[in-house]
Design an enzyme around this catalytic site. Sequence first.
Site, PDB file in Angstrom:
ATOM      1  CG  ASN A   8      -1.788   1.176   1.170  1.00 34.14           C
ATOM      2  OD1 ASN A   8      -1.944   2.151   0.521  1.00 34.14           O
ATOM      3  ND2 ASN A   8      -3.031   0.772   2.191  1.00 34.14           N
ATOM      4  NE  ARG A  65      -5.231   3.382  -1.295  1.00 31.53           N
ATOM      5  CZ  ARG A  65      -4.867   4.714  -0.371  1.00 31.53           C
ATOM      6  NH1 ARG A  65      -3.584   4.786  -0.175  1.00 31.53           N
ATOM      7  NH2 ARG A  65      -5.849   5.428  -0.513  1.00 31.53           N
ATOM      8  CG  HIS A 154     -11.424   6.940   1.791  1.00 31.72           C
ATOM      9  ND1 HIS A 154     -11.884   8.013   2.389  1.00 31.72           N
ATOM     10  CD2 HIS A 154     -10.218   6.800   1.753  1.00 31.72           C
ATOM     11  CE1 HIS A 154     -10.774   8.792   2.799  1.00 31.72           C
ATOM     12  NE2 HIS A 154      -9.865   8.220   2.374  1.00 31.72           N
ATOM     13  CG  HIS A 182     -12.401   6.274   5.878  1.00 33.96           C
ATOM     14  ND1 HIS A 182     -11.754   4.942   5.578  1.00 33.96           N
ATOM     15  CD2 HIS A 182     -11.407   7.046   5.639  1.00 33.96           C
ATOM     16  CE1 HIS A 182     -10.397   4.924   5.780  1.00 33.96           C
ATOM     17  NE2 HIS A 182     -10.186   6.217   5.664  1.00 33.96           N
ATOM     18  NE  ARG A 215      -6.863  15.208   0.390  1.00 32.84           N
ATOM     19  CZ  ARG A 215      -7.155  14.129   0.724  1.00 32.84           C
ATOM     20  NH1 ARG A 215      -8.214  13.500   1.007  1.00 32.84           N
ATOM     21  NH2 ARG A 215      -6.113  13.470   0.460  1.00 32.84           N
ATOM     22  CG  ASP A 256      -3.818  14.603  15.957  1.00 37.13           C
ATOM     23  OD1 ASP A 256      -4.961  14.329  16.536  1.00 37.13           O
ATOM     24  OD2 ASP A 256      -2.928  13.847  15.984  1.00 37.13           O
ATOM     25  N   GLY A 304      -9.025   6.410  11.630  1.00 38.91           N
ATOM     26  CA  GLY A 304      -8.438   6.906  12.931  1.00 38.91           C
ATOM     27  C   GLY A 304      -9.459   7.913  14.060  1.00 38.91           C
ATOM     28  CD  GLU A 356      -7.695   1.973   3.219  1.00 39.00           C
ATOM     29  OE1 GLU A 356      -8.177   2.214   2.377  1.00 39.00           O
ATOM     30  OE2 GLU A 356      -6.996   2.170   3.939  1.00 39.00           O
TER      31      GLU A 356
END
Length: 372
Positions: A8, A65, A154, A182, A215, A256, A304, A356
Amino acid sequence: MSRVLVLNCGSSSVKYRLYDGDTVHDKGTVERVGEPGGGPADHETAVREILDRVDLAGLAGVGHRVVHGGRRFSEPVLVDDAVFAAIEELVPLAPLHNPANLAGIRVARAALPGVPQVAVFDTAFHHTLPEAAATYAIDRDTAERYGIRRYGFHGTSHAYVSRRTAELLGRPYDQVRTITLHLGNGASACAVDGGRSVATSMGMSPLEGLVMGTRSGDLDPAIVFHLRREAGMGVDEIDDLLNHRSGLLGLSGVNDMREVLARRAAGDRAATLAFDVYRRRITGYVGAYYALLGRVDAVTFTAGVGEHSADVRAAALAGLDRLGISVDPARNAGSGDRVISPDGAEVSVCVVGTDEEREIARETRAVVGATG
């Protein structure tokens, strides 16, 4: 047929897992690829380091991936020269990711010439989107000429998590309607109807949709024109702003969620606003996808933030009781794959750890078995 290596390759890291059946025999992550400070110079160097350290005896295949498969790839495929060239042609649609994915494939093909290489596409799961969901309302000829449509991302995660949700509920996958969330540094929502993606928040690129770590997610496209005309910003500068200096980072100064929550608890106004914008966007997508599906069996959090932040889960679904969606505080505070809604809730709220790499291994075996 049981031993599969999964590679990945991300924009600045390479994760790997070696599976023997469902058992992970080796795993690791090479980080800071191409960055100063001692990381590998590039993805090819990183993959070579991994192949040198992993036991490659008896491999049935290597699963890679690949972020963008465009309109051509609707399922995992065995990589040959033509497939490799086709993935290269799609680089303009995923300039940060497809080159890294190709580097991993290139090195693995050269090092393991007798081992099948399988490309598993992030976009493939979303090829079931109805035409009305995949189409943007712009000039048709222009859209066709430049490949402008909703591709979604995703997909490997949404596929795994929606299937795992059905298992958690003890119901057949093809009978469950799920909204999967996700929520990581990148974030997306997906409406899954009986194993088929019917709506997803990311679009032609991973920029659209939910608020993310760096983003912006959804915004008025006229903002781009405004920044060009009034601020004199170039295309690359605007691209960098929206992809790398927006989202939680742009609103609060940190990307974060743990730090955002800590600052919010301390009364920081910027962090509080960032959290409110973030959770409000999620709530809106849950409501919209509920309307599209007509009936929802489960809302599932993953990745996460989705897996580890009870505060985000509770806030994102607050006020949706009339839709049959609610969270039990005690269950929400737990850990592991679980149902966190109250007993008897009309809609199950779940937490599922995404995997994944395991999904890529499963799909790799299916391709190798079909072609072997």
